[in-house]
Structures are given as structure tokens and as C-alpha cells.
Design an enzyme around this catalytic site. Structure first.
Site, PDB file in Angstrom:
ATOM      1  N   HIS A  17      -8.963   6.112 -39.776  1.00  0.00           N
ATOM      2  CA  HIS A  17      -9.571   5.225 -38.771  1.00  0.00           C
ATOM      3  C   HIS A  17      -9.208   3.765 -39.080  1.00  0.00           C
ATOM      4  O   HIS A  17      -8.836   3.004 -38.188  1.00  0.00           O
ATOM      5  CB  HIS A  17     -11.101   5.321 -38.797  1.00  0.00           C
ATOM      6  N   LYS A  41     -25.377  16.147 -31.381  1.00  0.00           N
ATOM      7  CA  LYS A  41     -24.777  16.455 -32.688  1.00  0.00           C
ATOM      8  C   LYS A  41     -25.679  15.937 -33.791  1.00  0.00           C
ATOM      9  O   LYS A  41     -26.314  14.892 -33.634  1.00  0.00           O
ATOM     10  CB  LYS A  41     -23.423  15.731 -32.819  1.00  0.00           C
ATOM     11  N   ARG A  90      -3.013  12.612 -34.484  1.00  0.00           N
ATOM     12  CA  ARG A  90      -2.456  13.117 -35.747  1.00  0.00           C
ATOM     13  C   ARG A  90      -1.417  14.211 -35.519  1.00  0.00           C
ATOM     14  O   ARG A  90      -0.756  14.636 -36.440  1.00  0.00           O
ATOM     15  CB  ARG A  90      -3.581  13.663 -36.639  1.00  0.00           C
ATOM     16  N   SER A 128     -12.758  13.421 -40.387  1.00  0.00           N
ATOM     17  CA  SER A 128     -14.097  13.118 -40.925  1.00  0.00           C
ATOM     18  C   SER A 128     -14.806  14.409 -41.347  1.00  0.00           C
ATOM     19  O   SER A 128     -15.472  14.455 -42.384  1.00  0.00           O
ATOM     20  CB  SER A 128     -14.957  12.422 -39.860  1.00  0.00           C
TER      21      SER A 128
HETATM   22  O1  PNS Z   1     -14.183  10.631 -33.013  1.00  0.00           O
HETATM   23  P1  PNS Z   1     -14.482  11.586 -31.901  1.00  0.00           P
HETATM   24  O2  PNS Z   1     -15.756  12.323 -32.182  1.00  0.00           O
HETATM   25  O3  PNS Z   1     -13.333  12.509 -31.612  1.00  0.00           O
HETATM   26  O4  PNS Z   1     -14.727  10.682 -30.582  1.00  0.00           O
HETATM   27  C1  PNS Z   1     -14.991  11.273 -29.338  1.00  0.00           C
HETATM   28  C2  PNS Z   1     -15.458  10.239 -28.301  1.00  0.00           C
HETATM   29  C3  PNS Z   1     -16.625   9.434 -28.835  1.00  0.00           C
HETATM   30  C4  PNS Z   1     -14.321   9.300 -27.995  1.00  0.00           C
HETATM   31  C5  PNS Z   1     -15.850  11.045 -27.028  1.00  0.00           C
HETATM   32  O5  PNS Z   1     -16.692  12.081 -27.397  1.00  0.00           O
HETATM   33  C6  PNS Z   1     -16.548  10.192 -25.983  1.00  0.00           C
HETATM   34  O6  PNS Z   1     -15.965   9.300 -25.405  1.00  0.00           O
HETATM   35  N1  PNS Z   1     -17.841  10.480 -25.728  1.00  0.00           N
HETATM   36  C7  PNS Z   1     -18.644   9.765 -24.772  1.00  0.00           C
HETATM   37  C8  PNS Z   1     -19.004  10.657 -23.570  1.00  0.00           C
HETATM   38  C9  PNS Z   1     -17.941  10.605 -22.490  1.00  0.00           C
HETATM   39  O7  PNS Z   1     -17.560   9.551 -22.018  1.00  0.00           O
HETATM   40  N2  PNS Z   1     -17.457  11.815 -22.076  1.00  0.00           N
HETATM   41  C10 PNS Z   1     -16.454  11.915 -21.022  1.00  0.00           C
HETATM   42  C11 PNS Z   1     -15.035  11.818 -21.529  1.00  0.00           C
HETATM   43  S1  PNS Z   1     -14.544  13.278 -22.385  1.00  0.00           S
END
Ligand code: PNS
Length: 160
Positions: A17, A41, A90, A128
Site C-alpha cells: 500500500h 466485516k 498485483r 493484508s
Molecule cells: O482494500 P480493499 O478491501 O480491496 O478495498 C475495497 C474497496 C474499499 C475499494 C471497495 O470495497 C469499496 O469501494 N467499497 C465501498 C462500497 C462501494 O462503493 N461499492 C460499489 C463498488 S464495488
């Protein structure tokens, strides 16, 4: 002013990150690291703890700001007057999930673009979740996370 948002769970922040944040902050005027508060979560660290870790780690990065958000990412991006979302890749496994998420966000707001940045080769192999698992089983996470995260994980594991 070009404002970009780098969203994620950051539970915890890894060196992968950090690498994306440092490289991306050079490409925009301001980078907002957006920490998701996800009620569905159970994280290792609360959103307040994750924001505090990032603030400490990034204290010398003058154009990087850390915020938390809940709800839709596109709404948060609009609320901070940004129109670019940064995501690290990745490899191909990340790509299918990330591509779907970028398309979903695009369908929700056509003004918002997702930019993918490839992870540095040394950070390609861990996440993570793996960091947490390795730490729980007593493995070595020295090269995977900043020093403060290592200390915070070990503190958290002692509390349990
Ligand atoms: O690090 P991560 O957990 O892969 O991040 C995921 C994240 C936070 C980018 C994604 O879950 C997110 O944007 N969540 C907010 C809800 C949302 O907007 N959902 C619609 C798009 S999939």
C-alpha cells in the site's frame, strides 16, 4: 487541482500500500487515502486505528491526507471533489475483481475514472489478509509492513 482517492480497507496497511501511495502522490496535487468502514466485516483494527496508523506512517507526505468513509466509494469521491480512483494491481487475479469494480463505479458515476497502478515486484505476493494470518501463526512479517504496523499487530494479538 488534481485530487485522487486511494480507497481500501487497510487492515492493516502493508508496504505494498505504502509503495502505491508514495508513487501515486507524485502524480497528483493531492492524494486522499480513504479507509473503508465496512459494517459487514470484522476487522483486526477499528477504522479509527487504521486511520491513526496511516497518519503516523504518512506524516512526512505533505500532499497525502487520510480520511475514513462508509457507503459508496463514488459518493465519497464526489464529496472530496476528486474524480480519480487509484487501485493497485498485483496480477491477473486482482485484475478481474478490480475491472468489475471499476466498471461498477463507472456505471454509478460516469465522471469518475479508475487508474490502475502495478504493484512493485517485491510486493506482488502478499495481501493484508496474509499478513494477519502469518502474524497470528508467529511468522515473520518484517518485510511486509511498516514498523508501526508490526508493533500494533503484536499488541493486538497479546490483547486477544
Ligand atoms: O482494500 P480493499 O478491501 O480491496 O478495498 C475495497 C474497496 C474499499 C475499494 C471497495 O470495497 C469499496 O469501494 N467499497 C465501498 C462500497 C462501494 O462503493 N461499492 C460499489 C463498488 S464495488
Amino acid at each position: 487541482m488534481r485530487v485522487a482517492v486511494y480507497p481500501g480497507s487497510f487492515d492493516p496497511t502493508t508496504n505494498g500500500h505504502l509503495d502505491i501511495i508514495k508513487r501515486t502522490s507524485k502524480l497528483c496535487d493531492k492524494l486522499i487515502v480513504a479507509v473503508l468502514e465496512n459494517p459487514s466485516k470484522v476487522p483486526m483494527f477499528s477504522v479509527e486505528e487504521r486511520v491513526a496508523h496511516l497518519n503516523e506512517i504518512l506524516k512526512d507526505c505533505s500532499n497525502v491526507e487520510v480520511k475514513s468513509f462508509s457507503g459508496l466509494l463514488v459518493d465519497f469521491v464526489k464529496s472530496v471533489n476528486a474524480n480519480v480512483v487509484i487501485r493497485g494491481l498485483r496480477g491477473v487475479t486482482d485484475f478481474s475483481y478490480e475491472f468489475q469494480m471499476a466498471l461498477t463505479n463507472k456505471s454509478l458515476d460516469r465522471e469518475i475514472e479508475t487508474l490502475f497502478i502495478s504493484a512493485d515486484t517485491q510486493y506482488l505476493f502478499f495481501s493484508s489478509s496474509q499478513v494477519k494470518e502469518i502474524a497470528i501463526f508467529g511468522g515473520d512479517i518484517d518485510n511486509m509492513v511498516p514498523e508501526i504496523i508490526k508493533k500494533e499487530i503484536s499488541k493486538k494479538l497479546k490483547e486477544e
